[in-house]
Structures are given as structure tokens and as C-alpha cells.
Scaffold this active site. Structure first.
Site, PDB file in Angstrom:
ATOM      1  N   GLY A 110       0.802  -1.214   0.000  1.00  0.00           N
ATOM      2  CA  GLY A 110       0.000   0.000   0.000  1.00  0.00           C
ATOM      3  C   GLY A 110       0.834   1.263   0.000  1.00  0.00           C
ATOM      4  O   GLY A 110       1.880   1.345  -0.651  1.00  0.00           O
ATOM      5  N   GLY A 119       3.168   4.111  -9.427  1.00  0.00           N
ATOM      6  CA  GLY A 119       3.559   5.171  -8.498  1.00  0.00           C
ATOM      7  C   GLY A 119       3.118   6.541  -8.974  1.00  0.00           C
ATOM      8  O   GLY A 119       2.728   7.401  -8.168  1.00  0.00           O
ATOM      9  N   ASP A 120       3.173   6.757 -10.287  1.00  0.00           N
ATOM     10  CA  ASP A 120       2.701   8.026 -10.854  1.00  0.00           C
ATOM     11  C   ASP A 120       1.192   8.152 -10.694  1.00  0.00           C
ATOM     12  O   ASP A 120       0.666   9.246 -10.459  1.00  0.00           O
ATOM     13  CB  ASP A 120       3.083   8.107 -12.333  1.00  0.00           C
TER      14      ASP A 120
END
Length: 314
Positions: free
Chosen positions: A231, A257-258
Site C-alpha cells: 500500500g 507510483g505516478d
């Protein structure tokens, strides 16, 4: 187009090539089962997510050569607002991901990108200065191109502060370390990037919470720390929240991640409190890994993952 709420900066974009190769091992010859080409670069991915969610953004990117022109054309077809600055020499890079669907293992090969000289660096600073305005969120993300000074992000952060903008920084190594000293509003490291700055391993969620809190306290910023399938953690140095996401079958993780950063900015700009923005962002990032596409998600995947995502204080 409406005035952009977010400006994303990608100084070393790429054409991302994803190859699906069952049973891939080094040293052998294979035929790819599927191949996908997608405009890439961390800032571009953030804008792609914002576009899907309905938040307006402007993509500023540094590009070169025939691959740069192809990148520009593909992004125009996606409907993104663009401001490209072209270098006189070199070629925009191609980054390759080889995914073995049987094992779930990804192998990534990233090119360096075109060389930039001091004139190009000064051109970037001047061009960005014309795009800034008070209250604008600016996302500085990804690697710097070869030849760029390691303190370039720090310099850009200072320029943005002078114009009363807010900065989200997502990079690694010396550009991250130097950028932190310029005090961005928000940083989005992953586990490896955080470990590189702190000089110790992050082995579990508790370690992640401590690491994020230390970043926030030392550099006075919000921290959005991605922990892969564990998470994500958010803190402002006072509150610390963890988003727990379900285990899923990952088709590919490029852009997750972006997506986390883009979604967090979107929901924050919509007025959501940080825990709620974190929950939606972590669920959306997980949905991206299911989609099989770079920085894209399907609504039904998001709905399913969101129902299994929770947030709790650390």
C-alpha cells in the site's frame, strides 16, 4: 482548454515499450506474445491519470529527434495539453519492460536519454518561468537527462516558490537529496528511493511510517510513500496514515507510483481530507497494475479494489 490546475514536468521522457514474454529467462531467444508502445515519463503518466479523473493539467516535456516527434503525436491523440521543448540533437529514449506473465517478474531496460548542455538547461528554466502562476501545482518527476546538473530540480523548486506555486517532487538519488533542501510541498518516494536517502532498509509498514515521518519532520513537507503491494503511507509530520490494499494479480506495474501521486493530487484538489485522498489514490494505483496498461485504469477494477482498501492511522 480550461486553465490547468497542475503542470507536470518531464525532462527525460520516453517511449515505453512493454513486451509480454511467457517464461522469459536471460540468454535465450523468444517471440513476444504482445508488445505495447506508450508515451512515458513520470510526469506524463501523472497527467494521463489526471486527465482520466477530470483534472486539467499541462505536460511540459523535453524531447528530441524522431522518437520525440512520435511521442508528441501520440500524446496529442490522447487529448493531453502539451508544451514540448525540442533539443537540437539526440533522440528521446525508449524504455523496455519485459513481463513474464507466468512468474509475474518484470525486467526493465531504460535508456539514458539525449544529452543536454547548459544552453538547454537555461532554456528549460526560462520556459517554465513563463508557465508558472500563483497557486499552480507543479509536479517535478523522473530522472534528469544526461548533462543536466543534479541540482536542477532544486533550482526549479526555488523558481516555483518565488511565484507562489506548490511543488510535488518524485525523483531519486542526488536530485532528490538536493531537491529536498529546496523544501517542496510534497514528495512521493518509493521504498527504494526512501532507503537510498535514509541509508537503511524499510522492511515493513511500520518502518515505512517511521521513514515518512522522518522525511516530513526534517524537510517540512508532506510525504506520500509507496510501498508496492503493502500500500502507501502519507504524513505531514503530525498525522501518519496507511492505506492497506488487497493483493492482486499484477499485469504490469509501470506508472503505478505516478498514478498514486496523480490521484492523490486530484482528490486533494477536490477538497478530500488526506486519509480519504490516500485511500482513493492507493486503490487507483493498484487498479493500474491490474489493467495491463501504463498509467491507465478501468472503472470496474477501481470499484472492486476500492471496496477492499482501507486506511488506518499509524
Amino acid at each position: 482548454m480550461q486553465t490547468a490546475m497542475v503542470l507536470t514536468v518531464t525532462l527525460n521522457p520516453a517511449l515505453d515499450r512493454t513486451m509480454i514474454v511467457p517464461g522469459f529467462r536471460e540468454g535465450a531467444i523468444y517471440r513476444a506474445q504482445e508488445v505495447y508502445y506508450t508515451p512515458g515519463g513520470k510526469g506524463i503518466n501523472v497527467s494521463r491519470i489526471l486527465h482520466q479523473l477530470g483534472t486539467s493539467s499541462l505536460v511540459f516535456a523535453l524531447a528530441a529527434g524522431h522518437i520525440g516527434l512520435l511521442l508528441l503525436d501520440l500524446l496529442r491523440r490522447e487529448g493531453l495539453a502539451l508544451d514540448f521543448m525540442f533539443l537540437e540533437h539526440g533522440e528521446t529514449r525508449i524504455n523496455t519492460t519485459i513481463l513474464d506473465p507466468e512468474s509475474g517478474i518484470e525486467t526493465k531496460i531504460n535508456e539514458l536519454g539525449p544529452w543536454v548542455d547548459q544552453n538547454a538547461v537555461e532554456g528549460v528554466v526560462k520556459r517554465l518561468a513563463t508557465l508558472l502562476r500563483p497557486g499552480l501545482w507543479v509536479v517535478l518527476s523522473g530522472s534528469l537527462p544526461p548533462g543536466a546538473p543534479e541540482d536542477l530540480y532544486a533550482r526549479l523548486i526555488e523558481c516555483i516558490h518565488e511565484r507562489n506555486g506548490a511543488v510535488a517532487l518524485d525523483t531519486s538519488g542526488p536530485p532528490l537529496a538536493l531537491g529536498l533542501e529546496a523544501r517542496p510541498r510534497l514528495i512521493k518516494p518509493n521504498r527504494v528511493e526512501a532507503e537510498g536517502i535514509l541509508g537503511r532498509a524499510i522492511q515493513n509498514v511500520r518502518d515505512g511510517g517511521i521513514a515518512a515521518w522522518q522525511f516530513a519532520r526534517k524537510w517540512g513537507c508532506q510525504v506520500l510513500l509507496s510501498l508496492d503491494q503493502d500500500g502507501a503511507v502519507w504524513t505531514d509530520g503530525c498525522e501518519i496514515w496507511w492505506a492497506r490494499v488487497p493483493r492482486v494479480q499484477i499485469r504490469q506495474s509501470v506508472g503505478a507510483g505516478d498514478a498514486l501521486l496523480g490521484a492523490f493530487l486530484h482528490f486533494s484538489l477536490q477538497g478530500f481530507p488526506p486519509p480519504k485522498a490516500l485511500r482513493f489514490a492507493a486503490a487507483l494505483a493498484t487498479a493500474v497494475t491490474i489493467s495491463g496498461e501504463i498509467a491507465r485504469f478501468r472503472a470496474d477494477d477501481l470499484e472492486s479494489v476500492l471496496a477492499q482498501t482501507s486506511v488506518e492511522p499509524l
